[in-house]
Write a protein that holds these residues in place. Structure first.
Motif, PDB file in Angstrom:
ATOM      1  N   TRP A 186      61.690 118.024  10.829  1.00  0.00           N
ATOM      2  CA  TRP A 186      60.568 118.069  10.104  1.00  0.00           C
ATOM      3  C   TRP A 186      59.681 118.430  10.554  1.00  0.00           C
ATOM      4  N   LEU A 211      61.503 106.947   2.756  1.00  0.00           N
ATOM      5  CA  LEU A 211      62.201 107.864   2.534  1.00  0.00           C
ATOM      6  C   LEU A 211      63.057 106.715   3.825  1.00  0.00           C
ATOM      7  N   MET A 259      70.522 107.475  -0.188  1.00  0.00           N
ATOM      8  CA  MET A 259      69.020 107.817   1.011  1.00  0.00           C
ATOM      9  C   MET A 259      68.339 107.850  -0.651  1.00  0.00           C
ATOM     10  N   SER A 297      68.148 106.290   4.741  1.00  0.00           N
ATOM     11  CA  SER A 297      68.911 106.346   4.020  1.00  0.00           C
ATOM     12  C   SER A 297      70.058 104.945   5.018  1.00  0.00           C
ATOM     13  N   SER A 348      59.990 107.196   8.044  1.00  0.00           N
ATOM     14  CA  SER A 348      61.359 107.513   7.458  1.00  0.00           C
ATOM     15  C   SER A 348      62.169 106.709   8.190  1.00  0.00           C
ATOM     16  N   GLU A 377      71.807 116.918   4.678  1.00  0.00           N
ATOM     17  CA  GLU A 377      70.245 117.643   4.907  1.00  0.00           C
ATOM     18  C   GLU A 377      69.958 118.014   4.040  1.00  0.00           C
ATOM     19  N   LEU A 394      68.120 115.118   1.898  1.00  0.00           N
ATOM     20  CA  LEU A 394      67.152 114.908   2.670  1.00  0.00           C
ATOM     21  C   LEU A 394      65.693 115.442   2.609  1.00  0.00           C
ATOM     22  N   ILE A 450      66.481 107.087   9.006  1.00  0.00           N
ATOM     23  CA  ILE A 450      67.864 107.413   7.979  1.00  0.00           C
ATOM     24  C   ILE A 450      69.297 107.659   9.261  1.00  0.00           C
ATOM     25  N   ASP A 457      59.153 108.450  12.379  1.00  0.00           N
ATOM     26  CA  ASP A 457      60.087 108.353  11.973  1.00  0.00           C
ATOM     27  C   ASP A 457      60.825 107.136  13.558  1.00  0.00           C
TER      28      ASP A 457
END
Length: 208
Positions: free
Chosen positions: A64, A144, A203, A146, A117, A35, A38, A119, A52
């Motif tokens: 976020w 972004l 990431m 991961s 993103s 976390e 990120l 994730i 997201d």
């Protein structure tokens, strides 16, 4: 299939294990590094708006949204599955909206968001290239992303006696990325500006 959640279409959407809410000290230490990395990448990008893809129950995207502030639009999306939508009800913010959809064909305009993103998502999707292309179309400045770092992830699963019959592969993981292969994949969509490797993940922050 026990221990996992399925969308209404039968797609594995995740494990029932709550990694964000775990009280296990080892898990908490790993998640703290995850976390923190990120959040640092998000602060580096400083997006004015955020999409997201595969937001799950909304734990991270809600945090976020609160962090970015009420003036910045944040949108989370994921598949139809009971526990996901229940999570959305529990993770609200004034500037956060949720939508049920896949990442393969996004109903948003070009450059509609500052950052997109995904994730812990691309290991699950049938066509990560398509998902990334759609994210890049909708984002103006950054991606972004991961993923679990392979083969380390499967080795750790085997070490704890998990998913032995599948050689340590977590249910629903249909794509497997080493750090190098993941960087190559994202470099097709922009310039990789930052790489973080909090154990056991990779990431990347990508400038479009």
């Amino acid at each position: 299939m026990s221990g996992v959640t399925l969308s209404d279409e039968g797609v594995v959407t995740g494990n029932t294990y709550d990694k964000y809410g775990s009280t296990n000290p080892v898990v908490r230490r790993l998640m703290s590094g995850f976390e923190r990395a990120l959040d640092e990448l998000l602060d580096s990008a400083a997006p004015e708006s955020l999409l997201d893809v595969g937001c799950g129950e909304g734990v991270l995207v809600q945090r976020w949204a609160r962090h970015l502030g009420e003036q910045r639009r944040v949108v989370g999306l994921d598949l139809q599955e009971e526990s996901i939508q229940a999570g959305w009800s529990a993770h609200q913010a004034p500037n956060l909206e949720y939508h049920v959809m896949s990442g393969g064909e996004l109903p948003f305009g070009e450059d509609e968001f500052d950052l997109a993103s995904a994730i812990e998502v691309l290991e699950h999707v049938p066509d990560p290239e398509l998902t990334l292309a759609e994210m890049a179309r909708c984002a103006k400045n950054h991606l972004l992303v991961s993923v679990p770092r392979e083969p380390l992830w499967r080795m750790l699963n085997l070490a704890r006696g998990a998913y032995v019959g599948s050689l340590g592969n977590t249910p629903g993981h249909v794509n497997h990325f080493s750090k190098r292969s993941f960087e190559r994949l994202l470099a097709r969509h922009g310039r990789v500006v930052e790489v973080r490797s909090p154990f056991p993940w990779t990431m990347l922050l990508v400038r479009l």
